[in-house]
Design a protein around this motif. Structure first.
Motif, PDB file in Angstrom:
ATOM      1  N   MET A   1     -34.368  -6.481 -12.839  1.00  0.00           N
ATOM      2  CA  MET A   1     -34.972  -5.140 -12.925  1.00  0.00           C
ATOM      3  C   MET A   1     -33.899  -4.127 -13.261  1.00  0.00           C
ATOM      4  O   MET A   1     -32.817  -4.138 -12.678  1.00  0.00           O
ATOM      5  CB  MET A   1     -35.637  -4.790 -11.590  1.00  0.00           C
ATOM      6  N   ALA A   2     -34.191  -3.236 -14.172  1.00  0.00           N
ATOM      7  CA  ALA A   2     -33.187  -2.260 -14.597  1.00  0.00           C
ATOM      8  C   ALA A   2     -32.762  -1.394 -13.430  1.00  0.00           C
ATOM      9  O   ALA A   2     -33.562  -0.911 -12.659  1.00  0.00           O
ATOM     10  CB  ALA A   2     -33.761  -1.391 -15.716  1.00  0.00           C
ATOM     11  N   GLY A   3     -31.446  -1.215 -13.317  1.00  0.00           N
ATOM     12  CA  GLY A   3     -30.920  -0.351 -12.280  1.00  0.00           C
ATOM     13  C   GLY A   3     -30.926  -0.976 -10.910  1.00  0.00           C
ATOM     14  O   GLY A   3     -30.732  -0.283  -9.914  1.00  0.00           O
ATOM     15  N   ALA A   4     -31.171  -2.277 -10.811  1.00  0.00           N
ATOM     16  CA  ALA A   4     -31.189  -2.931  -9.507  1.00  0.00           C
ATOM     17  C   ALA A   4     -29.841  -2.811  -8.839  1.00  0.00           C
ATOM     18  O   ALA A   4     -28.805  -2.793  -9.469  1.00  0.00           O
ATOM     19  CB  ALA A   4     -31.555  -4.408  -9.671  1.00  0.00           C
ATOM     20  N   ALA A   5     -29.850  -2.725  -7.509  1.00  0.00           N
ATOM     21  CA  ALA A   5     -28.603  -2.607  -6.765  1.00  0.00           C
ATOM     22  C   ALA A   5     -27.854  -3.920  -6.799  1.00  0.00           C
ATOM     23  O   ALA A   5     -28.422  -4.971  -7.069  1.00  0.00           O
ATOM     24  CB  ALA A   5     -28.903  -2.204  -5.318  1.00  0.00           C
ATOM     25  N   VAL A   6     -26.564  -3.843  -6.511  1.00  0.00           N
ATOM     26  CA  VAL A   6     -25.759  -5.054  -6.432  1.00  0.00           C
ATOM     27  C   VAL A   6     -26.375  -5.964  -5.384  1.00  0.00           C
ATOM     28  O   VAL A   6     -26.529  -5.569  -4.227  1.00  0.00           O
ATOM     29  CB  VAL A   6     -24.305  -4.715  -6.062  1.00  0.00           C
ATOM     30  N   PRO A   7     -26.776  -7.191  -5.728  1.00  0.00           N
ATOM     31  CA  PRO A   7     -27.575  -8.026  -4.843  1.00  0.00           C
ATOM     32  C   PRO A   7     -26.898  -8.398  -3.537  1.00  0.00           C
ATOM     33  O   PRO A   7     -27.555  -8.580  -2.532  1.00  0.00           O
ATOM     34  CB  PRO A   7     -27.857  -9.275  -5.689  1.00  0.00           C
ATOM     35  N   THR A   8     -25.595  -8.518  -3.504  1.00  0.00           N
ATOM     36  CA  THR A   8     -24.933  -8.967  -2.283  1.00  0.00           C
ATOM     37  C   THR A   8     -24.768  -7.850  -1.274  1.00  0.00           C
ATOM     38  O   THR A   8     -24.546  -8.114  -0.100  1.00  0.00           O
ATOM     39  CB  THR A   8     -23.534  -9.520  -2.614  1.00  0.00           C
ATOM     40  N   ILE A 178     -13.224 -20.227 -10.324  1.00  0.00           N
ATOM     41  CA  ILE A 178     -14.595 -20.321  -9.791  1.00  0.00           C
ATOM     42  C   ILE A 178     -14.585 -20.253  -8.270  1.00  0.00           C
ATOM     43  O   ILE A 178     -15.431 -19.601  -7.649  1.00  0.00           O
ATOM     44  CB  ILE A 178     -15.276 -21.616 -10.285  1.00  0.00           C
ATOM     45  N   TRP A 179     -13.609 -20.906  -7.656  1.00  0.00           N
ATOM     46  CA  TRP A 179     -13.513 -20.906  -6.189  1.00  0.00           C
ATOM     47  C   TRP A 179     -13.294 -19.500  -5.655  1.00  0.00           C
ATOM     48  O   TRP A 179     -13.946 -19.089  -4.675  1.00  0.00           O
ATOM     49  CB  TRP A 179     -12.370 -21.824  -5.746  1.00  0.00           C
ATOM     50  N   ILE A 180     -12.419 -18.737  -6.277  1.00  0.00           N
ATOM     51  CA  ILE A 180     -12.146 -17.370  -5.821  1.00  0.00           C
ATOM     52  C   ILE A 180     -13.373 -16.482  -6.014  1.00  0.00           C
ATOM     53  O   ILE A 180     -13.791 -15.752  -5.109  1.00  0.00           O
ATOM     54  CB  ILE A 180     -10.931 -16.777  -6.557  1.00  0.00           C
ATOM     55  N   VAL A 181     -13.971 -16.528  -7.201  1.00  0.00           N
ATOM     56  CA  VAL A 181     -15.130 -15.677  -7.493  1.00  0.00           C
ATOM     57  C   VAL A 181     -16.312 -16.032  -6.597  1.00  0.00           C
ATOM     58  O   VAL A 181     -17.038 -15.151  -6.130  1.00  0.00           O
ATOM     59  CB  VAL A 181     -15.511 -15.796  -8.982  1.00  0.00           C
ATOM     60  N   ALA A 182     -16.499 -17.324  -6.324  1.00  0.00           N
ATOM     61  CA  ALA A 182     -17.627 -17.766  -5.505  1.00  0.00           C
ATOM     62  C   ALA A 182     -17.531 -17.270  -4.066  1.00  0.00           C
ATOM     63  O   ALA A 182     -18.550 -17.183  -3.362  1.00  0.00           O
ATOM     64  CB  ALA A 182     -17.720 -19.295  -5.519  1.00  0.00           C
ATOM     65  N   ARG A 183     -16.347 -16.914  -3.626  1.00  0.00           N
ATOM     66  CA  ARG A 183     -16.169 -16.414  -2.265  1.00  0.00           C
ATOM     67  C   ARG A 183     -16.605 -14.959  -2.120  1.00  0.00           C
ATOM     68  O   ARG A 183     -16.651 -14.430  -1.001  1.00  0.00           O
ATOM     69  CB  ARG A 183     -14.713 -16.578  -1.833  1.00  0.00           C
ATOM     70  N   GLY A 184     -16.930 -14.318  -3.239  1.00  0.00           N
ATOM     71  CA  GLY A 184     -17.454 -12.964  -3.186  1.00  0.00           C
ATOM     72  C   GLY A 184     -16.395 -11.900  -3.385  1.00  0.00           C
ATOM     73  O   GLY A 184     -15.224 -12.192  -3.628  1.00  0.00           O
ATOM     74  N   VAL A 185     -16.819 -10.650  -3.269  1.00  0.00           N
ATOM     75  CA  VAL A 185     -15.924  -9.523  -3.517  1.00  0.00           C
ATOM     76  C   VAL A 185     -14.882  -9.386  -2.412  1.00  0.00           C
ATOM     77  O   VAL A 185     -13.677  -9.342  -2.673  1.00  0.00           O
ATOM     78  CB  VAL A 185     -16.738  -8.211  -3.645  1.00  0.00           C
TER      79      VAL A 185
END
Length: 337
Positions: A1-8, A178-185
């Motif tokens: 959906m346009a403008g949706a908030a960051v899901p996490t 991938i391991w670093i990114v998968a752990r989130g922000v």
């Protein structure tokens, strides 16, 4: 959906954390590897001067704009651009530019991951040398101690001929990424940046100081800061502009995405200025780190993409008591991308 908030629902824990992460997105192999390469191929001073002008007049405003778009949109690059367009009374078709940025990021990764694989190869070489010297009772010997400065540059040729090694290093790099990114922000990107960026800066400065005392530092300074405007051709100006935008990671969706996690209280103008300053400073330091060694050992400044991989191993070869920096510097320089 346009403008949706960051899901996490995640966000940077502090302004400092965002700056470190954003600097990590901007500062990387583009500064350590690509900037010296282009400066060497383009004649030095004139390229550097035009590069700095492009950073100030074009790169910095674009950097600030992308972070602002991300914070306002609060989503991925495509949906953030769509939201800004709709809130401005414009067509949502502007979102295609966010999509193009995402495609750019993928295309950059396709070759960056290859170059990062080269770095991993040298990390393995340095680590193997360290362990070998440790068990032989000579832990303070320089890296690649069994080789001569004349033969070290040929390692790149040997690596290019070893397809299984290239594929293996590329796969390993992608796995770590991938391991670093998968752990989130917070637990992934932010935590990696908090540890790796300060380590990277310290090691960069130390190796630059080492090169100043052992290499042709005055010659390197003259090469980088004495412009020969006869070499400032349209092709050189285009390379400088491209490097400025590439180095800051603009138009690649990264800063829009990072901006979507920035709090409304963060002052973006000084933050963007700090990011641009750090990025440019690292590029200049990289030149001051690489070219004294290049001139000291007689390498060709216009050697191209392999220049850094020829010069740094020679520096490590002569650096006694610094094996730890061999591995730390190499690993921190690629894990931030």
């Amino acid at each position: 959906m346009a403008g949706a908030a960051v899901p996490t629902g995640e966000g940077w824990s502090s302004r400092t954390a965002f700056i470190l992460a954003a600097v990590g997105a901007a500062v990387g192999l583009g500064n350590i590897w690509r900037f010296p390469t282009l400066a060497g191929e383009s004649g030095g001073g004139a390229f550097v001067l035009f590069y700095i002008i492009c950073i100030l007049l074009i790169g910095l405003p674009m950097l600030l704009s992308e972070i602002l778009i991300g914070r306002h949109g609060g989503s991925d690059a495509y949906h953030s651009v769509v939201k800004v367009a709709e809130d401005s009374g414009r067509s949502r078709n502007w979102g295609i530019f966010g999509g193009i940025g995402t495609l750019n990021a993928f295309l950059i990764l396709t070759f960056y991951s290859v170059v990062a694989g080269w770095v991993l190869y040298y990390v393995g070489v340095m680590a193997g040398d360290f362990l070998g010297a440790l068990f032989s009772g000579n832990p303070l010997a320089g890296a690649l101690a069994a080789e001569s400065p004349d033969t070290i540059p040929s390692r790149m040729t040997d690596l290019f001929a070893d397809i299984p090694m290239l594929l293996g290093m590329h796969t390993l790099f992608m796995g770590i990424t991938i391991w670093i990114v998968a752990r989130g922000v917070t637990d992934g990107i932010e935590k990696a940046a908090k540890y790796m960026m300060p380590t990277f800066f310290v090691l960069l400065v130390l190796i630059t100081i080492y090169g100043a005392f052992t290499g042709e530092f005055a010659k390197a300074v003259a090469f980088l800061f004495t412009p020969d405007f006869s070499k400032l051709t349209p092709a050189v100006m285009n390379d400088a502009l491209g490097q400025a935008l590439f180095s800051l990671s603009v138009a690649s969706a990264a800063l829009i995405t990072y901006g979507s996690y920035v709090s409304k209280e963060t002052k973006l103008a000084p933050t963007a200025g700090m990011i641009a300053f750090a990025d440019t400073g690292v590029a200049i330091l990289a030149g001051l780190m690489i070219f004294p060694i290049v001139f000291a050992v007689g390498l060709d400044v216009a050697a191209g993409p392999t220049l850094v991989f020829q010069s740094l191993p020679i520096a490590f070869h002569t650096m006694t008591g610094a094996r730890w920096s061999d591995c730390c510097f190499s690993s921190s320089s690629f894990l931030r991308r």
